[in-house]
Design a protein around this motif. Sequence first.
Motif, PDB file in Angstrom:
ATOM      1  N   TRP A 118      43.154  53.365  36.011  1.00 25.14           N
ATOM      2  CA  TRP A 118      44.222  54.387  36.118  1.00 25.14           C
ATOM      3  C   TRP A 118      43.343  56.004  36.464  1.00 25.14           C
ATOM      4  O   TRP A 118      42.631  56.193  36.720  1.00 25.14           O
ATOM      5  CB  TRP A 118      44.560  54.765  34.431  1.00 25.14           C
ATOM      6  N   PHE A 119      44.094  55.847  37.165  1.00 25.44           N
ATOM      7  CA  PHE A 119      43.347  57.182  38.294  1.00 25.44           C
ATOM      8  C   PHE A 119      44.621  58.137  38.411  1.00 25.44           C
ATOM      9  O   PHE A 119      45.836  57.844  39.984  1.00 25.44           O
ATOM     10  CB  PHE A 119      42.695  56.708  39.575  1.00 25.44           C
ATOM     11  N   GLU A 120      44.794  58.961  38.295  1.00 24.74           N
ATOM     12  CA  GLU A 120      45.560  60.275  39.289  1.00 24.74           C
ATOM     13  C   GLU A 120      47.051  59.529  38.468  1.00 24.74           C
ATOM     14  O   GLU A 120      47.541  59.717  40.395  1.00 24.74           O
ATOM     15  CB  GLU A 120      45.089  61.095  40.398  1.00 24.74           C
ATOM     16  N   ASP A 121      47.292  59.578  37.919  1.00 24.40           N
ATOM     17  CA  ASP A 121      48.653  58.741  37.337  1.00 24.40           C
ATOM     18  C   ASP A 121      49.244  57.998  38.291  1.00 24.40           C
ATOM     19  O   ASP A 121      50.398  57.453  38.535  1.00 24.40           O
ATOM     20  CB  ASP A 121      49.965  60.186  38.331  1.00 24.40           C
ATOM     21  N   ARG A 122      47.876  56.679  38.927  1.00 24.41           N
ATOM     22  CA  ARG A 122      48.075  55.572  39.656  1.00 24.41           C
ATOM     23  C   ARG A 122      47.305  54.333  39.168  1.00 24.41           C
ATOM     24  O   ARG A 122      46.118  54.721  38.717  1.00 24.41           O
ATOM     25  CB  ARG A 122      48.397  55.242  41.209  1.00 24.41           C
ATOM     26  N   ASN A 123      47.961  53.902  38.708  1.00 22.13           N
ATOM     27  CA  ASN A 123      46.928  51.845  39.251  1.00 22.13           C
ATOM     28  C   ASN A 123      45.679  52.323  39.872  1.00 22.13           C
ATOM     29  O   ASN A 123      46.939  51.990  41.610  1.00 22.13           O
ATOM     30  CB  ASN A 123      47.167  51.557  38.544  1.00 22.13           C
ATOM     31  N   LEU A 124      44.870  51.884  40.107  1.00 25.15           N
ATOM     32  CA  LEU A 124      43.923  50.952  41.519  1.00 25.15           C
ATOM     33  C   LEU A 124      43.483  49.948  41.112  1.00 25.15           C
ATOM     34  O   LEU A 124      43.278  49.734  39.575  1.00 25.15           O
ATOM     35  CB  LEU A 124      42.382  52.050  41.129  1.00 25.15           C
ATOM     36  N   TYR A 125      43.381  48.586  41.583  1.00 32.52           N
ATOM     37  CA  TYR A 125      42.798  47.546  41.672  1.00 32.52           C
ATOM     38  C   TYR A 125      41.670  47.457  42.063  1.00 32.52           C
ATOM     39  O   TYR A 125      42.085  46.835  43.606  1.00 32.52           O
ATOM     40  CB  TYR A 125      44.341  46.364  41.533  1.00 32.52           C
ATOM     41  N   ILE A 126      40.595  46.641  41.523  1.00 33.01           N
ATOM     42  CA  ILE A 126      39.492  46.952  43.238  1.00 33.01           C
ATOM     43  C   ILE A 126      38.787  45.698  42.006  1.00 33.01           C
ATOM     44  O   ILE A 126      38.329  45.099  40.964  1.00 33.01           O
ATOM     45  CB  ILE A 126      38.054  48.006  42.602  1.00 33.01           C
ATOM     46  N   TYR A 127      38.472  45.167  43.208  1.00 31.18           N
ATOM     47  CA  TYR A 127      38.115  43.939  43.954  1.00 31.18           C
ATOM     48  C   TYR A 127      36.996  44.146  43.963  1.00 31.18           C
ATOM     49  O   TYR A 127      36.452  44.314  45.144  1.00 31.18           O
ATOM     50  CB  TYR A 127      38.362  43.129  44.570  1.00 31.18           C
ATOM     51  N   THR A 128      35.428  43.267  43.404  1.00 28.06           N
ATOM     52  CA  THR A 128      34.340  43.093  44.233  1.00 28.06           C
ATOM     53  C   THR A 128      34.073  41.859  44.062  1.00 28.06           C
ATOM     54  O   THR A 128      34.255  40.730  43.458  1.00 28.06           O
ATOM     55  CB  THR A 128      32.681  43.865  42.659  1.00 28.06           C
ATOM     56  N   PRO A 129      33.206  41.044  45.373  1.00 25.79           N
ATOM     57  CA  PRO A 129      33.362  39.998  45.340  1.00 25.79           C
ATOM     58  C   PRO A 129      32.073  38.788  44.787  1.00 25.79           C
ATOM     59  O   PRO A 129      31.594  39.756  43.928  1.00 25.79           O
ATOM     60  CB  PRO A 129      33.122  40.113  47.178  1.00 25.79           C
ATOM     61  N   PRO A 130      32.417  37.844  45.530  1.00 28.56           N
ATOM     62  CA  PRO A 130      30.556  36.887  43.832  1.00 28.56           C
ATOM     63  C   PRO A 130      30.174  37.231  43.918  1.00 28.56           C
ATOM     64  O   PRO A 130      29.155  37.142  43.080  1.00 28.56           O
ATOM     65  CB  PRO A 130      31.309  35.543  44.270  1.00 28.56           C
ATOM     66  N   SER A 131      29.320  37.960  44.934  1.00 27.56           N
ATOM     67  CA  SER A 131      28.211  38.253  45.240  1.00 27.56           C
ATOM     68  C   SER A 131      27.294  39.518  44.312  1.00 27.56           C
ATOM     69  O   SER A 131      26.278  40.313  44.572  1.00 27.56           O
ATOM     70  CB  SER A 131      27.080  38.185  46.521  1.00 27.56           C
ATOM     71  N   TYR A 132      28.573  40.064  44.148  1.00 29.45           N
ATOM     72  CA  TYR A 132      28.231  41.566  43.863  1.00 29.45           C
ATOM     73  C   TYR A 132      27.201  42.063  42.642  1.00 29.45           C
ATOM     74  O   TYR A 132      26.872  42.943  42.739  1.00 29.45           O
ATOM     75  CB  TYR A 132      29.709  42.731  43.620  1.00 29.45           C
ATOM     76  N   ALA A 133      27.649  40.986  41.808  1.00 30.17           N
ATOM     77  CA  ALA A 133      27.194  41.124  39.873  1.00 30.17           C
ATOM     78  C   ALA A 133      25.296  40.417  41.203  1.00 30.17           C
ATOM     79  O   ALA A 133      24.755  40.935  39.700  1.00 30.17           O
ATOM     80  CB  ALA A 133      27.344  40.885  39.343  1.00 30.17           C
ATOM     81  N   GLU A 134      24.548  39.872  41.923  1.00 32.11           N
ATOM     82  CA  GLU A 134      23.625  39.425  41.942  1.00 32.11           C
ATOM     83  C   GLU A 134      22.688  40.097  42.446  1.00 32.11           C
ATOM     84  O   GLU A 134      21.829  39.655  42.576  1.00 32.11           O
ATOM     85  CB  GLU A 134      23.671  38.529  42.932  1.00 32.11           C
ATOM     86  N   ASP A 135      22.322  41.606  43.744  1.00 26.52           N
ATOM     87  CA  ASP A 135      21.528  41.952  43.566  1.00 26.52           C
ATOM     88  C   ASP A 135      22.309  43.178  43.944  1.00 26.52           C
ATOM     89  O   ASP A 135      22.642  43.969  44.992  1.00 26.52           O
ATOM     90  CB  ASP A 135      21.636  40.982  45.577  1.00 26.52           C
ATOM     91  N   GLU A 136      21.436  44.396  42.606  1.00 21.23           N
ATOM     92  CA  GLU A 136      22.357  45.859  43.045  1.00 21.23           C
ATOM     93  C   GLU A 136      22.276  46.407  43.739  1.00 21.23           C
ATOM     94  O   GLU A 136      22.096  48.183  43.989  1.00 21.23           O
ATOM     95  CB  GLU A 136      22.040  46.299  41.968  1.00 21.23           C
TER      96      GLU A 136
END
Length: 250
Positions: free
Chosen positions: A9-27
């Motif tokens: 929830w951000f400034e009176d609206r929803n944001l839907y944020i998708y991170t791809p499969p490899s996002y969590a693998e290498d910071e």
Amino acid sequence: MRGSLVTKWFEDRNLYIYTPPSYAEDESVYYPAVYVQDGSYLFADSMEELEADFARGVTQEVVFVGIEPVERTREYTPWKATPLQPNENLAGEGDAYLTFVTENVMPYVKEQYRILEDASRAGIAGGSFGALISLYAAYRKPAHFGRFALMSASLWYEQMMEFVESSSFAQEEIRLYMYVGEQEGVKMANLLKHMVPNTKKAYALLKDKVPGGAGSIMLETDPDGVHSHHYFNRYFPHAMKFLYPGAKFE
């Protein structure tokens, strides 16, 4: 879904944020972000094909940010125009909306996620009016966006073709994908009847204007395509493949 999709929830609206499969693998890895109008449907309902293309290495992995509108016909229109139907609010607040995206949403996302700073790799996308405002962003926010996915952009909009014809891009690098269904507006008597011819005319104009030449722009059509999410979602993975080709970004 192999990646992750969260709602914030951000400034009176929803944001839907998708991170791809490899996002969590290498910071240490940062990703291009694509800011999508009308919430998450364009990417969420295309996810099976998008993630298959990520896995095959034909489309780079990206972060999608779906922005829920408050009133889309007010926010996604570049200037005020005559409504085509009762209670339609074509208020022309597109400049204010794009400022909200670039000055509020984008900094927030970059604080929370590993997003590339390279503006030439930042994308903006949408369908219908969402595509109209995405094209408008190419001219109004050149320091923020370099990739554009226009799914049946409302190029019938009053004075839009004149704007496209008279305007130039300020970016040094740009990639632009356009889609329209051949059946859109064919039985309409109002401005909507110009949907397909205006899209093809805009493509012809833009081929000579995009930095990088004709290879930086693509138009696809569907002979049976009508103005619906079904067709937008069918072609959205094509858009991403064209805008972000190749292996995962490194």
